[in-house]
Design a protein around this motif. Sequence first.
Motif, PDB file in Angstrom:
ATOM      1  N   VAL B  20       0.840  -1.198   0.000  1.00 38.22           N
ATOM      2  CA  VAL B  20       0.000   0.000   0.000  1.00 38.22           C
ATOM      3  C   VAL B  20       0.879   1.253   0.000  1.00 38.22           C
ATOM      4  CG1 VAL B  20      -1.592   1.372   1.406  1.00 38.22           C
ATOM      5  CG2 VAL B  20      -1.991  -1.083   1.081  1.00 38.22           C
ATOM      6  N   SER B  21       0.564   2.184  -0.888  1.00 34.41           N
ATOM      7  CA  SER B  21       1.266   3.466  -0.934  1.00 34.41           C
ATOM      8  C   SER B  21       0.242   4.594  -1.035  1.00 34.41           C
ATOM      9  CB  SER B  21       2.183   3.548  -2.165  1.00 34.41           C
ATOM     10  OG  SER B  21       3.148   2.539  -2.135  1.00 34.41           O
ATOM     11  N   PHE B  22       0.455   5.631  -0.254  1.00 33.83           N
ATOM     12  CA  PHE B  22      -0.321   6.859  -0.424  1.00 33.83           C
ATOM     13  C   PHE B  22       0.323   7.930   0.449  1.00 33.83           C
ATOM     14  CE2 PHE B  22      -2.295   4.933   3.279  1.00 33.83           C
ATOM     15  CZ  PHE B  22      -2.583   5.998   4.113  1.00 33.83           C
ATOM     16  N   ALA B  23      -0.083   9.162   0.252  1.00 26.33           N
ATOM     17  CA  ALA B  23       0.432  10.249   1.082  1.00 26.33           C
ATOM     18  C   ALA B  23      -0.746  11.032   1.634  1.00 26.33           C
ATOM     19  CB  ALA B  23       1.321  11.162   0.242  1.00 26.33           C
ATOM     20  N   ALA B  24      -0.602  11.489   2.881  1.00 28.51           N
ATOM     21  CA  ALA B  24      -1.640  12.301   3.508  1.00 28.51           C
ATOM     22  C   ALA B  24      -1.033  13.650   3.847  1.00 28.51           C
ATOM     23  CB  ALA B  24      -2.162  11.617   4.766  1.00 28.51           C
ATOM     24  N   GLU B  25      -1.700  14.732   3.410  1.00 27.00           N
ATOM     25  CA  GLU B  25      -1.117  16.064   3.556  1.00 27.00           C
ATOM     26  C   GLU B  25      -1.735  16.865   4.685  1.00 27.00           C
ATOM     27  OE1 GLU B  25      -1.276  17.895  -0.264  1.00 27.00           O
ATOM     28  OE2 GLU B  25      -0.102  16.248  -1.135  1.00 27.00           O
ATOM     29  N   PRO B  26      -0.939  17.772   5.258  1.00 29.72           N
ATOM     30  CA  PRO B  26      -1.442  18.612   6.350  1.00 29.72           C
ATOM     31  C   PRO B  26      -2.639  19.448   5.909  1.00 29.72           C
ATOM     32  CG  PRO B  26       0.930  18.820   6.150  1.00 29.72           C
ATOM     33  CD  PRO B  26       0.469  18.031   4.974  1.00 29.72           C
ATOM     34  N   GLY B  27      -3.562  19.630   6.828  1.00 29.00           N
ATOM     35  CA  GLY B  27      -4.742  20.440   6.538  1.00 29.00           C
ATOM     36  C   GLY B  27      -5.780  19.714   5.704  1.00 29.00           C
ATOM     37  N   THR B  28      -5.553  18.421   5.466  1.00 24.62           N
ATOM     38  CA  THR B  28      -6.531  17.667   4.677  1.00 24.62           C
ATOM     39  C   THR B  28      -6.884  16.356   5.369  1.00 24.62           C
ATOM     40  OG1 THR B  28      -4.973  16.318   3.410  1.00 24.62           O
ATOM     41  CG2 THR B  28      -5.464  18.510   2.540  1.00 24.62           C
ATOM     42  N   ILE B  29      -8.021  15.812   4.957  1.00 23.57           N
ATOM     43  CA  ILE B  29      -8.453  14.505   5.461  1.00 23.57           C
ATOM     44  C   ILE B  29      -8.305  13.503   4.332  1.00 23.57           C
ATOM     45  CG2 ILE B  29     -10.434  13.168   6.278  1.00 23.57           C
ATOM     46  CD1 ILE B  29     -11.486  15.877   7.448  1.00 23.57           C
ATOM     47  N   THR B  30      -7.605  12.411   4.636  1.00 24.78           N
ATOM     48  CA  THR B  30      -7.495  11.320   3.675  1.00 24.78           C
ATOM     49  C   THR B  30      -8.375  10.186   4.166  1.00 24.78           C
ATOM     50  OG1 THR B  30      -5.224  11.945   3.180  1.00 24.78           O
ATOM     51  CG2 THR B  30      -5.914   9.714   2.551  1.00 24.78           C
ATOM     52  N   VAL B 186      -5.066  14.281   8.700  1.00 27.93           N
ATOM     53  CA  VAL B 186      -6.014  13.298   9.228  1.00 27.93           C
ATOM     54  C   VAL B 186      -6.129  12.107   8.287  1.00 27.93           C
ATOM     55  CG1 VAL B 186      -8.414  12.888   9.919  1.00 27.93           C
ATOM     56  CG2 VAL B 186      -7.329  15.083  10.422  1.00 27.93           C
ATOM     57  N   ILE B 187      -5.993  10.912   8.846  1.00 34.39           N
ATOM     58  CA  ILE B 187      -6.284   9.695   8.089  1.00 34.39           C
ATOM     59  C   ILE B 187      -7.509   9.082   8.725  1.00 34.39           C
ATOM     60  CG2 ILE B 187      -5.453   7.447   7.325  1.00 34.39           C
ATOM     61  CD1 ILE B 187      -2.619   8.544   7.450  1.00 34.39           C
ATOM     62  N   LEU B 188      -8.576   9.039   7.962  1.00 33.22           N
ATOM     63  CA  LEU B 188      -9.879   8.637   8.476  1.00 33.22           C
ATOM     64  C   LEU B 188     -10.276   7.297   7.870  1.00 33.22           C
ATOM     65  CD1 LEU B 188     -12.652   9.254   9.855  1.00 33.22           C
ATOM     66  CD2 LEU B 188     -13.247  10.565   7.813  1.00 33.22           C
ATOM     67  N   VAL B 189     -10.318   6.264   8.707  1.00 34.38           N
ATOM     68  CA  VAL B 189     -10.762   4.952   8.249  1.00 34.38           C
ATOM     69  C   VAL B 189     -12.256   4.854   8.480  1.00 34.38           C
ATOM     70  CG1 VAL B 189     -10.798   2.554   9.035  1.00 34.38           C
ATOM     71  CG2 VAL B 189      -8.632   3.629   8.423  1.00 34.38           C
ATOM     72  N   GLU B 190     -12.992   4.483   7.466  1.00 35.25           N
ATOM     73  CA  GLU B 190     -14.447   4.419   7.615  1.00 35.25           C
ATOM     74  C   GLU B 190     -15.062   3.318   6.766  1.00 35.25           C
ATOM     75  OE1 GLU B 190     -17.051   5.262   9.127  1.00 35.25           O
ATOM     76  OE2 GLU B 190     -16.369   6.825  10.479  1.00 35.25           O
ATOM     77  N   GLN B 191     -16.127   2.717   7.307  1.00 33.59           N
ATOM     78  CA  GLN B 191     -16.993   1.889   6.459  1.00 33.59           C
ATOM     79  C   GLN B 191     -18.106   2.756   5.896  1.00 33.59           C
ATOM     80  OE1 GLN B 191     -18.211  -2.183   6.976  1.00 33.59           O
ATOM     81  NE2 GLN B 191     -17.239  -2.126   9.010  1.00 33.59           N
TER      82      GLN B 191
END
Lengths: 298, 236
Positions: B20-30, B186-191
């Motif tokens: 798994v690869s991805f980037a999460a940036e400041p001030g945003t929700i991934t 923010v990294i937000l895990v959700e169903q």
Amino acid sequence: MSFLSSQFMSATFDGIANGMIYALIALALVLVWQATHVLNFAQGAMAMFSTFIAFTFLEHGVGYWPALLIAIIFGFLVGGAAERLLIRPTRGKPEINPVVVMVGFLTVIEAIAAMIWGPNSRTYPSPFSQIGFTVGGTTINFSPYDLYTVITVGLIAVGIYALFRYTNLGLKMRASAFAPEVARLLGVRVSRMLTFGWMIAGAIGAVAGVLYAAHNNAGVYPTNLDLVFVFGFIAAAIGGLESPSGAIIGGLIIGLVGDYVSSYYSSGLAPIAVVVVLIIVLMIRPQGIFARPAARRV
Amino acid sequence: MITVTDLSVSYGAVQAVKNVSFAAEPGTITAVLGANGAGKTTLLRTISGLVRPTGGSVRLGDRELTTMSVEDITMSGIAHVPEGRGVIAEFTVDENLRLGALWRKGDNRPAIESMYELFPPLASRRKQHASNLSGGERQMLALARSLVARPTVLLLDEPSLGLAPLVTQGLMATVRDLTLRDELTVILVEQNARGALSIAKHAVVLYLGSVVVSDTAEAVSADKDLRHYYLGMAEQ
């Protein structure tokens, strides 16, 4: 012959003094249980060894109080070492493993103590008179030494309560006990907290060992705390294993029951009576008298 | 900024997260989306150090996290609010909040008081045990407890689980506002894909441990097949 010196009150006074010592062992067991959910079967033996260390210093001319301090420090270190070296490797293994390890440790400590100091009972000095106070012309079965015991245990109980209730260290220790993973996510170094719980238990055990050694001239010898440990364990079980205050009250109950039975029937029956109390409590309230119902985790 | 590169995690023979690869940036929700068993929770637990990866890396700025202890990762400013909230039921509301800020030296009282202002329902129950709180209040407490430590990265695992739709909406709005205000990553895990996509800028969709799509939240929202097959969202 006044009421204060009656057979009933004599047994009551002696029961309180005995019960306070059981309470300390119970408190040590509860602290260890809270930290790591292990029953430390070697708690009594570790306390005995700490007492012998103090005894050795006493023999070399060190005073009662410095020797007590040495016992406490030794108990503190042995508690920490036991957790790090003996309990930690059993983590994640079957629950019986730490039990077997600690029973083995108990045997080893008692054997080493017998090798160093021999099997015979040594007299441990008392800093206060063991002769009962005189109240209104009659001598009661409660001595300055008993008062010292009660006050010492009381101070330790208040200290533990204050530690858990009012300090950040206590908050971290409780968090580590209730929810280790959450505590780690909040930056609590949980493994240090568990070790620290064992250290405090070891230190408290050492105090119990020293108090008991001079109590009614019990003396110190390799197996001198075996029965005290069993009584302390039963006190902790009655109190619910999770509750420091339950441990203190459990100790008192066991002390009183043991002394009433000794006084009115025979001292040989006291251990049986204590076990009967345990069985009754476990039948009526299996979680112990003072355990709060398990909190819901939603 | 959190950069996840070729991250793989196995539980025994089962590979829960695959490259798994991805980037999460400041001030945003991934948003990290996917069905049960897609590897979402494992991914978060790996970022916070609870699970060790079998390969790949997780970086905070240029710091490698995968070799650090959970406690050190927390103290580098990453707050993980675990699934099921992880509120300590035996503690009072105030004790939970105090615990959250302990590793921050100095006076944390102002930070705790600001959380009571942000979440008024908690203020009125500060002396009560957390076991007395409702599901929504527990989620507020879990979130507040992480925020008192003033983190730069927030990992949220299923915050909407078991909450009523209205409560979820309020919570999502709060998370969005905080992200903007404090420049949080923010990294937000959700169903609950719809709720998450409504506040996220970027979305990563996982299926059986692998990334199926990594795109903007709008693009993922607009993709019918994706919604149908991977996110289980009903057509409108």
